[in-house]
Motif scaffolding. Structure first.
Motif, PDB file in Angstrom:
ATOM      1  N   ALA A 194     -12.555 -11.676   6.991  1.00 14.90           N
ATOM      2  CA  ALA A 194     -12.552 -10.337   7.187  1.00 14.90           C
ATOM      3  C   ALA A 194     -11.971  -9.909   8.607  1.00 14.90           C
ATOM      4  O   ALA A 194     -11.945 -10.664   9.605  1.00 14.90           O
ATOM      5  CB  ALA A 194     -14.224  -9.840   7.193  1.00 14.90           C
ATOM      6  N   VAL A 195     -11.163  -8.811   8.497  1.00 15.34           N
ATOM      7  CA  VAL A 195     -10.722  -8.137   9.791  1.00 15.34           C
ATOM      8  C   VAL A 195     -11.346  -6.841   9.642  1.00 15.34           C
ATOM      9  O   VAL A 195     -11.610  -6.108   8.672  1.00 15.34           O
ATOM     10  CB  VAL A 195      -9.109  -7.757   9.427  1.00 15.34           C
ATOM     11  CG1 VAL A 195      -8.635  -7.119  10.785  1.00 15.34           C
ATOM     12  CG2 VAL A 195      -8.556  -9.206   9.566  1.00 15.34           C
ATOM     13  N   VAL A 196     -11.871  -6.486  10.820  1.00 15.56           N
ATOM     14  CA  VAL A 196     -12.707  -5.229  11.170  1.00 15.56           C
ATOM     15  C   VAL A 196     -11.861  -4.161  12.081  1.00 15.56           C
ATOM     16  O   VAL A 196     -11.247  -4.706  13.083  1.00 15.56           O
ATOM     17  CB  VAL A 196     -14.012  -5.421  11.717  1.00 15.56           C
ATOM     18  CG1 VAL A 196     -14.778  -6.233  10.408  1.00 15.56           C
ATOM     19  CG2 VAL A 196     -14.257  -6.039  12.848  1.00 15.56           C
ATOM     20  N   VAL A 197     -12.029  -3.034  11.732  1.00 18.26           N
ATOM     21  CA  VAL A 197     -11.286  -1.701  12.711  1.00 18.26           C
ATOM     22  C   VAL A 197     -12.598  -0.775  13.030  1.00 18.26           C
ATOM     23  O   VAL A 197     -13.141  -0.256  11.844  1.00 18.26           O
ATOM     24  CB  VAL A 197     -10.324  -1.333  11.949  1.00 18.26           C
ATOM     25  CG1 VAL A 197      -9.559  -0.189  12.998  1.00 18.26           C
ATOM     26  CG2 VAL A 197      -9.245  -2.313  11.650  1.00 18.26           C
ATOM     27  N   ASP A 198     -12.734  -0.298  13.960  1.00 17.19           N
ATOM     28  CA  ASP A 198     -13.669   0.573  14.389  1.00 17.19           C
ATOM     29  C   ASP A 198     -13.121   1.929  13.973  1.00 17.19           C
ATOM     30  O   ASP A 198     -11.861   2.008  13.956  1.00 17.19           O
ATOM     31  CB  ASP A 198     -14.383   0.598  15.840  1.00 17.19           C
ATOM     32  CG  ASP A 198     -13.070   0.927  17.049  1.00 17.19           C
ATOM     33  OD1 ASP A 198     -12.872   2.044  17.017  1.00 17.19           O
ATOM     34  OD2 ASP A 198     -12.211   0.052  17.388  1.00 17.19           O
TER      35      ASP A 198
END
Length: 107
Positions: free
Chosen positions: A61-65
């Motif tokens: 997973a890659v997360v972006v706020d």
């Protein structure tokens, strides 16, 4: 409407190598003020927050706020392995200029 960033298969594969043999930790891609061009990327392994955009692939997973998301609209998150080093890179169509290090940009 802002398009979410895309993550290449190569970036997911590298993240899988980093996380091999342990519980996967997402890669966080964020934008912060600073750097020599006004903004800079913050790329690190991090725990996801409830309001993060989560992009999944290859069991990773890659997360972006949500604050960084508009700055990364339509961007491509990739991994490169060159003579100068291996690193995650961001091709950002919103950046009007960037510095030589590739981690600082302006809009």
């Amino acid at each position: 409407m802002n398009l979410p960033p895309k993550v290449t298969e190569r970036a997911f594969q590298r993240l899988a190598q980093i996380n091999e043999g342990k519980d996967p930790v997402p890669l966080r891609v964020a934008v912060a003020g600073g750097g020599c061009s006004g903004f800079q990327y913050d790329i690190r392994l991090d725990t996801p927050e409830g309001d993060d955009l989560v992009i999944e692939g290859e069991g990773q997973a890659v997360v972006v706020d949500p604050v960084s998301l508009p700055y990364l609209a339509g961007a491509v998150i990739d991994f490169t392995n060159e003579l100068i080093g291996a690193r995650f890179v961001i091709e950002n169509p919103n950046a009007t200029s960037s510095c030589g290090c590739g981690t600082s940009f302006s809009i």
